[in-house]
Design an enzyme around this catalytic site. Structure first.
Site, PDB file in Angstrom:
ATOM      1  N   ALA A   8      18.827  21.777 -14.796  1.00 51.32           N
ATOM      2  CA  ALA A   8      19.279  23.130 -14.049  1.00 51.32           C
ATOM      3  C   ALA A   8      19.368  24.076 -15.134  1.00 51.32           C
ATOM      4  O   ALA A   8      20.754  24.982 -14.728  1.00 51.32           O
ATOM      5  CB  ALA A   8      19.838  23.298 -12.487  1.00 51.32           C
ATOM      6  N   HIS A 175       2.967  24.640 -30.384  1.00 52.34           N
ATOM      7  CA  HIS A 175       4.294  25.701 -29.664  1.00 52.34           C
ATOM      8  C   HIS A 175       4.594  25.713 -30.387  1.00 52.34           C
ATOM      9  O   HIS A 175       6.566  25.216 -30.581  1.00 52.34           O
ATOM     10  CB  HIS A 175       4.579  25.642 -28.675  1.00 52.34           C
TER      11      HIS A 175
HETATM   12  N1  LIG Z   1       7.836  25.526 -23.919  1.00 51.59           N
HETATM   13  C1  LIG Z   1       9.247  26.458 -24.339  1.00 51.59           C
HETATM   14  O1  LIG Z   1       8.232  27.323 -24.039  1.00 51.59           O
HETATM   15  C2  LIG Z   1      10.271  26.556 -24.063  1.00 51.59           C
HETATM   16  C3  LIG Z   1      11.342  25.370 -24.175  1.00 51.59           C
HETATM   17  N2  LIG Z   1      12.430  25.077 -23.860  1.00 51.59           N
HETATM   18  C4  LIG Z   1      12.602  24.015 -23.628  1.00 51.59           C
HETATM   19  O2  LIG Z   1      13.315  23.614 -22.761  1.00 51.59           O
HETATM   20  C5  LIG Z   1      14.706  22.804 -23.199  1.00 51.59           C
HETATM   21  C6  LIG Z   1      15.611  23.611 -22.357  1.00 51.59           C
HETATM   22  O3  LIG Z   1      16.075  24.101 -22.338  1.00 51.59           O
HETATM   23  P1  LIG Z   1      17.485  25.181 -21.586  1.00 51.59           P
HETATM   24  O4  LIG Z   1      17.095  25.066 -20.432  1.00 51.59           O
HETATM   25  O5  LIG Z   1      17.426  26.355 -22.913  1.00 51.59           O
HETATM   26  O6  LIG Z   1      18.252  24.251 -22.142  1.00 51.59           O
HETATM   27  P2  LIG Z   1      19.890  23.700 -21.466  1.00 51.59           P
HETATM   28  O7  LIG Z   1      20.607  23.080 -22.243  1.00 51.59           O
HETATM   29  O8  LIG Z   1      20.336  25.063 -20.687  1.00 51.59           O
HETATM   30  O9  LIG Z   1      19.686  22.766 -19.616  1.00 51.59           O
HETATM   31  C7  LIG Z   1      18.723  20.939 -20.345  1.00 51.59           C
HETATM   32  C8  LIG Z   1      19.467  21.098 -19.248  1.00 51.59           C
HETATM   33  O10 LIG Z   1      19.141  19.901 -19.525  1.00 51.59           O
HETATM   34  C9  LIG Z   1      19.305  19.020 -18.636  1.00 51.59           C
HETATM   35  N3  LIG Z   1      19.394  17.176 -18.652  1.00 51.59           N
HETATM   36  C10 LIG Z   1      19.384  16.546 -19.738  1.00 51.59           C
HETATM   37  N4  LIG Z   1      19.033  15.194 -19.551  1.00 51.59           N
HETATM   38  C11 LIG Z   1      18.158  15.444 -18.151  1.00 51.59           C
HETATM   39  C12 LIG Z   1      17.725  13.924 -17.587  1.00 51.59           C
HETATM   40  N5  LIG Z   1      17.480  13.181 -18.627  1.00 51.59           N
HETATM   41  N6  LIG Z   1      17.652  14.436 -16.305  1.00 51.59           N
HETATM   42  C13 LIG Z   1      17.930  15.729 -15.733  1.00 51.59           C
HETATM   43  N7  LIG Z   1      18.276  16.954 -16.362  1.00 51.59           N
HETATM   44  C14 LIG Z   1      18.740  16.341 -17.881  1.00 51.59           C
HETATM   45  C15 LIG Z   1      21.362  19.345 -18.957  1.00 51.59           C
HETATM   46  O11 LIG Z   1      22.216  18.025 -17.899  1.00 51.59           O
HETATM   47  C16 LIG Z   1      20.760  20.551 -18.730  1.00 51.59           C
HETATM   48  O12 LIG Z   1      21.725  21.144 -17.960  1.00 51.59           O
HETATM   49  C17 LIG Z   1      14.807  22.818 -24.379  1.00 51.59           C
HETATM   50  O13 LIG Z   1      14.044  21.170 -24.940  1.00 51.59           O
HETATM   51  C18 LIG Z   1      14.062  24.295 -25.214  1.00 51.59           C
HETATM   52  O14 LIG Z   1      14.252  24.051 -26.252  1.00 51.59           O
HETATM   53  C19 LIG Z   1      13.508  26.661 -23.869  1.00 51.59           C
HETATM   54  C20 LIG Z   1      12.408  27.631 -23.991  1.00 51.59           C
HETATM   55  C21 LIG Z   1      11.311  27.925 -23.847  1.00 51.59           C
HETATM   56  O1  LIG Z   2      12.456  28.797 -29.550  1.00 51.49           O
HETATM   57  C1  LIG Z   2      12.382  27.741 -28.632  1.00 51.49           C
HETATM   58  O2  LIG Z   2      13.291  26.968 -29.325  1.00 51.49           O
HETATM   59  C2  LIG Z   2      12.764  27.414 -27.284  1.00 51.49           C
HETATM   60  C3  LIG Z   2      11.001  27.768 -27.189  1.00 51.49           C
HETATM   61  O3  LIG Z   2      10.730  27.196 -27.649  1.00 51.49           O
HETATM   62  C4  LIG Z   2      10.765  29.294 -26.824  1.00 51.49           C
HETATM   63  O4  LIG Z   2      11.968  30.017 -26.905  1.00 51.49           O
HETATM   64  O5  LIG Z   2       9.911  29.870 -27.563  1.00 51.49           O
END
Ligand SMILES: NC(=O)C1=CN([C@@H]2O[C@H](COP(=O)(O)OP(=O)(O)OC[C@H]3O[C@@H](n4cnc5c(N)ncnc54)[C@H](O)[C@@H]3O)[C@@H](O)[C@H]2O)C=CC1
Ligand SMILES: O=C([O-])CC(=O)C(=O)O
Length: 306
Positions: A8, A175
């Site tokens: 979340a 990605h």
């Molecule tokens: N594929 C894509 O295009 C994108 C991927 N991401 C990735 O998404 C992920 C999350 O990014 P954000 O939301 O910005 O990070 P964030 O740090 O704001 O949120 C991550 C959440 O995961 C929770 N978490 C950690 N371990 C957990 C578990 N075992 N069970 C349940 N919850 C758990 C944390 O408590 C935290 O609230 C990162 O790995 C980021 O690199 C982010 C943006 C784009």
């Molecule tokens: O840039 C990052 O690490 C998060 C992500 O994957 C994106 O925003 O494309």
């Protein structure tokens, strides 16, 4: 209809917000391990509903997967984001065990769900999810190149000074800052090939901006982006839940398609209620074919670390 979002944080909560605002499902479960976080975000979001006119039920959970039971879609946004100066691939060690445990917990209660993986490094985490779930490959979709395609459209619209929604464009491949492949030949403005409008030099500039689009935002924000990612996940969830059979690039497990075997990587696919319902083997230019092979090899190297 129920969608569960595991994690979340910035991206997970934004997915919940956009999915709720679009009225895609009647129930959203927002789960996190951090005490109070899902409860706070769900309560805050619920209090925005009267002003914005939506009424999806949002249930917060701390690590209790029984509440996610029978979800149509599970979105995995749990795990660390990168900090400025890092690559996505540097997150592999810290995120692999998180994704593994989340998938194993979620699948017990929603064995028929389609899983949307968001955690980085995206293509490797999609493979981790596929292996941990034991599900058929069509049920595991990595969301990365929908977002990259939207960024490509954004940078093209800026360069052309035209509305973004009049521009079509697609990114395939990994990605990652060096592995994604914006496809020049598929970029159009009102149906006109953009290669006929932009100089080659200007087009190459846009491609470079697109590839580091996530890194640019991470530098500005101090952590990675959430609106673009949340919106891209929302479009994907909508496509699955409403069985839209839409063509969109996602990271899926390849077994011979595009000459690649045994990796998850972004390719154009048809998405519907069963998840990945087809892979479209579009014709690539010779230089994009080489880029695609290099991209798959770079992902394989990261996969070797898990
Ligand atoms: N594929 C894509 O295009 C994108 C991927 N991401 C990735 O998404 C992920 C999350 O990014 P954000 O939301 O910005 O990070 P964030 O740090 O704001 O949120 C991550 C959440 O995961 C929770 N978490 C950690 N371990 C957990 C578990 N075992 N069970 C349940 N919850 C758990 C944390 O408590 C935290 O609230 C990162 O790995 C980021 O690199 C982010 C943006 C784009
Ligand atoms: O840039 C990052 O690490 C998060 C992500 O994957 C994106 O925003 O494309």
């Amino acid at each position: 209809m129920k969608v569960s979002i595991i994690g979340a944080g910035n991206v997970g909560a934004t997915c919940a917000q956009f999915i709720a605002m679009k009225g895609i499902v009647s129930e959203i479960v927002l789960l996190d391990i951090a005490e109070g976080l899902a409860a706070g975000k769900a309560m805050d979001l619920a209090q925005s509903m009267p002003a914005l006119g939506f009424d999806t039920l949002i249930y917060p959970e701390v690590d209790d997967y029984s509440k996610t039971a029978n979800s149509e879609v599970i979105v995995v946004t749990s795990g660390q984001p990168r900090k400025p100066g890092m690559s996505r691939e540097e997150l592999v060690a810290v995120n692999v065990s998180i994704v593994e445990s989340v998938i194993k917990n979620a699948i017990k209660f929603s064995p028929k769900a389609v899983f949307v993986i968001v955690t980085n490094p995206l293509d490797t985490m999609t493979l981790v999810a596929l292996k941990a779930s034991g599900l058929p490959k069509n049920k595991i979709i990595g969301m990365g190149t929908i977002l990259d395609s939207n960024r490509f459209r954004y940078f093209l619209s800026k360069k052309l000074q035209k509305p973004i929604n009049e521009i079509e464009a697609m990114v395939i491949g990994g990605h990652g800052d060096t592995t994604m492949i914006p496809i020049k030949e598929l970029a159009t403005y009102k149906g006109i090939p953009i290669s006929e409008i932009l100089t080659n030099e200007a087009f190459e500039e846009v491609i470079k901006e697109t590839m580091v689009g996530g890194a640019t935002l991470t530098k500005l924000l101090g952590t990675s982006a959430w609106y673009g990612p949340g919106a891209a996940v929302t479009e994907l969830v909508d496509t699955i839940v409403n069985d839209k059979k839409k063509l969109m690039p996602n990271s899926v497990y390849l077994q011979g398609e595009f000459g690649i075997d045994g990796v998850c990587i972004g390719v154009p696919c048809i998405i519907g209620k069963h998840g990945v319902e087809g892979i479209l083997e579009i014709k690539l230019s010779d230089s994009d074919k080489i880029k695609f092979i290099n991209s798959a090899n770079a992902i394989k190297e990261v996969n070797g670390l898990i």
